[in-house]
Design a protein around this motif. Structure first.
Motif, PDB file in Angstrom:
ATOM      1  N   UNK A 198       0.862  -1.195  -0.136  1.00  0.00           N
ATOM      2  CA  UNK A 198       0.108   0.125  -0.126  1.00  0.00           C
ATOM      3  C   UNK A 198       0.853   1.213   0.027  1.00  0.00           C
ATOM      4  N   UNK A 199       1.817   1.329   0.904  1.00  0.00           N
ATOM      5  CA  UNK A 199       2.824   2.401   0.878  1.00  0.00           C
ATOM      6  C   UNK A 199       3.620   2.637  -0.375  1.00  0.00           C
ATOM      7  N   UNK A 200       3.963   1.420  -0.997  1.00  0.00           N
ATOM      8  CA  UNK A 200       4.479   1.476  -2.312  1.00  0.00           C
ATOM      9  C   UNK A 200       3.637   2.237  -3.316  1.00  0.00           C
ATOM     10  N   UNK A 201       2.336   1.789  -3.487  1.00  0.00           N
ATOM     11  CA  UNK A 201       1.562   2.520  -4.405  1.00  0.00           C
ATOM     12  C   UNK A 201       1.250   3.917  -3.927  1.00  0.00           C
ATOM     13  N   UNK A 202       1.440   4.551  -2.812  1.00  0.00           N
ATOM     14  CA  UNK A 202       1.153   5.821  -2.433  1.00  0.00           C
ATOM     15  C   UNK A 202       2.262   6.628  -2.595  1.00  0.00           C
ATOM     16  N   UNK A 203       3.497   6.001  -2.326  1.00  0.00           N
ATOM     17  CA  UNK A 203       4.866   6.621  -2.099  1.00  0.00           C
ATOM     18  C   UNK A 203       5.676   6.404  -2.843  1.00  0.00           C
ATOM     19  N   UNK A 204       5.815   5.088  -3.408  1.00  0.00           N
ATOM     20  CA  UNK A 204       6.940   4.585  -3.969  1.00  0.00           C
ATOM     21  C   UNK A 204       7.830   3.503  -2.807  1.00  0.00           C
ATOM     22  N   UNK A 205       8.691   2.862  -3.351  1.00  0.00           N
ATOM     23  CA  UNK A 205       9.434   1.924  -2.423  1.00  0.00           C
ATOM     24  C   UNK A 205      10.519   2.859  -1.577  1.00  0.00           C
ATOM     25  N   UNK A 206      10.980   2.160  -0.520  1.00  0.00           N
ATOM     26  CA  UNK A 206      11.926   2.934   0.185  1.00  0.00           C
ATOM     27  C   UNK A 206      13.175   2.932  -0.596  1.00  0.00           C
ATOM     28  N   UNK A 207      13.482   2.113  -1.441  1.00  0.00           N
ATOM     29  CA  UNK A 207      14.540   2.120  -2.036  1.00  0.00           C
ATOM     30  C   UNK A 207      14.669   3.322  -3.075  1.00  0.00           C
ATOM     31  N   UNK A 208      13.583   3.438  -3.721  1.00  0.00           N
ATOM     32  CA  UNK A 208      13.302   4.872  -4.511  1.00  0.00           C
ATOM     33  C   UNK A 208      13.428   6.162  -3.490  1.00  0.00           C
ATOM     34  N   UNK A 209      12.465   6.105  -2.423  1.00  0.00           N
ATOM     35  CA  UNK A 209      12.586   7.159  -1.722  1.00  0.00           C
ATOM     36  C   UNK A 209      12.496   8.606  -2.370  1.00  0.00           C
ATOM     37  N   UNK A 210      11.040   8.706  -2.903  1.00  0.00           N
ATOM     38  CA  UNK A 210      10.787   9.723  -3.792  1.00  0.00           C
ATOM     39  C   UNK A 210      10.675  11.072  -2.822  1.00  0.00           C
ATOM     40  N   UNK A 211      11.148  12.216  -3.712  1.00  0.00           N
ATOM     41  CA  UNK A 211      11.077  13.606  -2.989  1.00  0.00           C
ATOM     42  C   UNK A 211       9.598  13.881  -2.827  1.00  0.00           C
ATOM     43  N   UNK A 212       9.575  14.923  -1.379  1.00  0.00           N
ATOM     44  CA  UNK A 212       8.192  15.180  -1.233  1.00  0.00           C
ATOM     45  C   UNK A 212       8.005  16.781  -0.938  1.00  0.00           C
ATOM     46  N   UNK A 213       6.872  17.436  -0.947  1.00  0.00           N
ATOM     47  CA  UNK A 213       6.902  18.905  -0.804  1.00  0.00           C
ATOM     48  C   UNK A 213       6.806  19.287   0.524  1.00  0.00           C
ATOM     49  N   UNK A 214       7.236  18.220   1.465  1.00  0.00           N
ATOM     50  CA  UNK A 214       7.383  18.741   2.710  1.00  0.00           C
ATOM     51  C   UNK A 214       9.069  19.049   3.112  1.00  0.00           C
TER      52      UNK A 214
END
Length: 685
Positions: free
Chosen positions: A350-366
């Motif tokens: 579920x987290x991978x679908x919303x945020x991508x995987x930890x290995x990818x670690x996408x940037x955020x607006x935060x």
């Protein structure tokens, strides 16, 4: 977001409107009853739905009358489905069809009404039109003034939208509000969803003037009914904030999702690119701003609490917004969302679908990458200087939903970065009833009222009574244990000034479901002052500490400590007695002289930073009222310049500027009458 069906190409929307009027078809259907009113920065647009189902309604705005402009030169602000006035979220929770109320003084809308709430991004006068479309009929662009298009222009004024009261609930008991969000930031309103006009619920328990405020989060897959409760303190206000997306992922962990995540698709694909938007966290903080503006609570007593995902909500609010949150209670939370391997693959997916995987670690607006922002280990490292609001946490060795191994990883980071907090664990699983767990008597949420966000507190680490948490394998941990649970402090004794900080510590009795564990006669613990309000802390400056036994004022310990490179200062191995130990910290000036004595004898000099590159705050606490000077000398004793000359008393602040000084070491001398104090200062290029 609803989209045009394939049989109707968008090219049709570019055709000239007059031509369409001449070619109106017999089967076309025209919307009626369009009305629009702008309140608090939002335009509430309603209309009468057409008979039948499967309609899509297109909402357009135009500063020019629609009969004088091509449709391609107008703005389509939304497409909504049939029965858009029905509040599907609350209807599913109460088991009956309920509709939205767009004005708290008006009745709920009829089921037959259509609704879209438009949040304009700039002030504008607009005509508003609503057209209908259905498979087999197509899009009807017929214009009927005063029916499917407003007769007059509506002044769409920007502003700060407010949640709209919907109803009084009896079970749970409280008030139900709805905030309509948007996908485009306005001057007063952040984007809180990636589609426009999405409604979100927040429950309110009304308190009294000056009461505390509790932000309560619910569990994943739950709803705001589950968190419609506070600590029970008199006069308390409560916000129960709903985190819901109508997908198979249920909720966003009160954070958000990647910008292209489709919140209307049951299952999304795994995110591989993009930016994760903090939509939900923005909404939480916006609701807190709303509460600050409309609910007369004590702003220094704002607390966060929750269970499961709600515990994560409380935990991360304490880390992300410690200036707003006084304290947090987190029960069985997930706190290291980037931790691998994950014990619950469904949650990982579920987290991978919303945020991508930890290995990818996408940037955020935060501002940080998603698995930095949403991982306690990384927060402890990145925010080491600031630290969190105090956190009290409860977790289970046998919790196979959020996991035990991630807790051990956080405990290591917590100790290394002097984070503080009190954590308790036992052999509970994720769904073990709270009242049957060993630490249930210690879970009272009222304990949060110990904390205020305008008051510093001692963060504890390496307590001598800490239990063994092991290496991540539950078999290596004590079956019932705690970190920092047996050490406490008296919040009524915090005494913080510019140049001294003191507080009384004591040991604490603990209670399990099987009985009371007496307070230790004594223990040792490392103490780190956190959330300092006035006390000046600078790197490279020695500080004196004293520990005195409360019963007889005997000096038990003393020594010198320095703030580290992150301006975090820790007093090691403080001896704490059951009847109390008073710890005092102050900048070191005269050996063997207490802060009060030193204040009478010598000026106290402190710098906000040292070395100095550019400028720094120079604070002096003067021993009396008299003529005084502050001068700068080089190491050869030559006078370089004067910083201050005049009558001085109490505490004075000055700005020390390095401009004009070659890089090197200097002496800052504060003199009043016959007494003088000198501080070394390093100037960088």
């Amino acid at each position: 977001m609803l989209r045009l069906p394939p049989m109707l190409p968008r090219l049709l929307l570019g055709l000239a409107l007059p031509a369409l009027l001449l070619a109106a078809r017999a089967e076309a259907a025209t919307v009626t009853g369009v009305q629009a009113v702008n309140r608090n920065g939002q335009t509430f647009i309603t209309w009468d739905n057409l008979p039948g189902t499967n309609w899509v309604y297109h909402v357009y705005t135009s500063p020019i009358p629609f009969n004088e402009v091509e449709i391609e030169n107008t703005v389509e602000v939304a497409q909504v489905g049939a029965q858009s006035a029905v509040d599907e979220r609350i209807s599913s929770l109460v088991g009956q069809t309920l509709t939205y109320r767009i004005d708290e003084s008006a009745a709920p809308l009829p089921v037959t009404k259509g609704l879209f709430v438009h949040t304009p991004t700039e002030n504008a006068f607009n005509y508003i039109a609503v057209f209908a479309e259905r498979v087999g009929i197509g899009l009807d662009l017929t214009l009927v003034n005063g029916q499917n298009v407003t007769t007059d222009r509506v002044f769409e004024k920007t502003g700060k939208p407010r949640p709209v009261w919907q109803r009084r609930l009896t079970s749970p008991k409280g008030e139900d509000y709805v905030l309509w969000t948007t996908n485009q930031r306005t001057p007063d309103f952040p984007a809180m969803c990636n589609v426009p006009g999405r409604a979100f619920h927040v429950g309110v328990i009304t308190g009294a003037r000056g009461g505390g405020l509790v932000l309560h989060g619910h569990g994943r897959g739950g709803n705001f009914f589950n968190s419609f409760v506070g600590t029970g303190a008199p006069g308390e206000w409560v916000l129960s904030i709903d985190d819901y997306v109508p997908t198979g992922d249920f909720s966003t962990f009160y954070f958000g999702y990647e910008g292209n995540y489709d919140i209307e698709q049951p299952i999304n694909s795994i995110r591989t690119t993009g930016v994760v938007e903090d939509f939900t966290e923005r909404r939480v903080m916006y609701l807190l701003d709303w509460a600050d503006a409309t609910m007369p609570h004590d702003p220094a007593r704002v607390y966060a609490m929750g269970v499961s995902m709600g515990g994560s909500f409380a935990f991360f609010l304490a880390w992300h917004h410690p200036e707003r949150i006084a304290g947090a209670l987190a029960v069985i939370p997930k706190i290291c969302l980037g931790f691998q391997p994950d014990v619950f693959p469904e949650l990982r997916s579920s987290l991978d679908r919303m945020w991508g995987s930890p290995d990818l670690n996408l940037p955020t607006t935060a501002g940080e990458r998603v698995f930095q922002w949403m991982d306690g280990r990384e927060q402890a490292r990145i925010s080491r200087n600031r630290g969190p609001a105090p956190i009290v946490g409860f977790c289970g060795l046998n919790d196979n939903i959020v996991g035990w191994e991630e807790k051990v990883a956080y405990f290591e980071a917590m100790r290394a970065n002097r984070t503080g907090g009190a954590w308790f664990w036992d052999e509970r699983g994720h769904y073990t009833p709270h009242e049957t767990t060993d630490w249930f008597p210690m879970m009272a949420s009222r304990q949060l009222y110990k904390y205020r966000n305008d008051m510093s507190y001692p963060a504890f680490s390496n307590c001598s009574t800490d239990a063994t948490y092991g290496d991540g394998d539950p078999a290596t941990a004590d079956p019932i244990g705690n970190l920092n649970g047996a050490v406490d402090w008296d919040e009524n004794t915090v005494n913080e000034m510019w140049l001294h900080w003191d507080v009384t510590l004591k040991t604490r009795a603990l209670t399990t479901i099987d009985g009371r564990l007496g307070a230790p006669e004594s223990l040792t613990v490392d103490v780190t002052p956190r959330r300092l309000q006035r006390f000046l802390l600078a790197t490279g400056v020695p500080y004196t500490y004293e520990v005195r036994r409360v019963t007889d004022d005997a000096l038990v310990q003393s020594g010198l400590v320095n703030a580290d490179q992150d301006a975090v200062i820790t007093i090691p191995g403080v001896k704490v007695y059951a009847k109390g130990s008073k710890i005092t910290l102050y900048p070191s000036t005269t050996t063997g002289v207490s802060p009060d004595q030193a204040a009478r004898l010598h000026p106290h000099v402190a710098l906000s930073r040292n070395p100095v590159q550019g400028k720094a705050s120079l604070t002096v606490e003067w021993p009396t009222q008299d003529d005084a000077t502050i001068d700068v000398y080089d190491l050869q004793g030559r006078h370089v310049r004067n910083e201050f000359r005049g009558l001085a008393s109490g505490i004075t602040e000055h700005t020390f500027r390095s401009q004009g000084l070659p890089p090197g070491v200097y002496l800052v001398s504060a003199r009043q009458g016959k007494v003088q104090s000198t501080r070394r200062i390093t100037v960088l290029d």
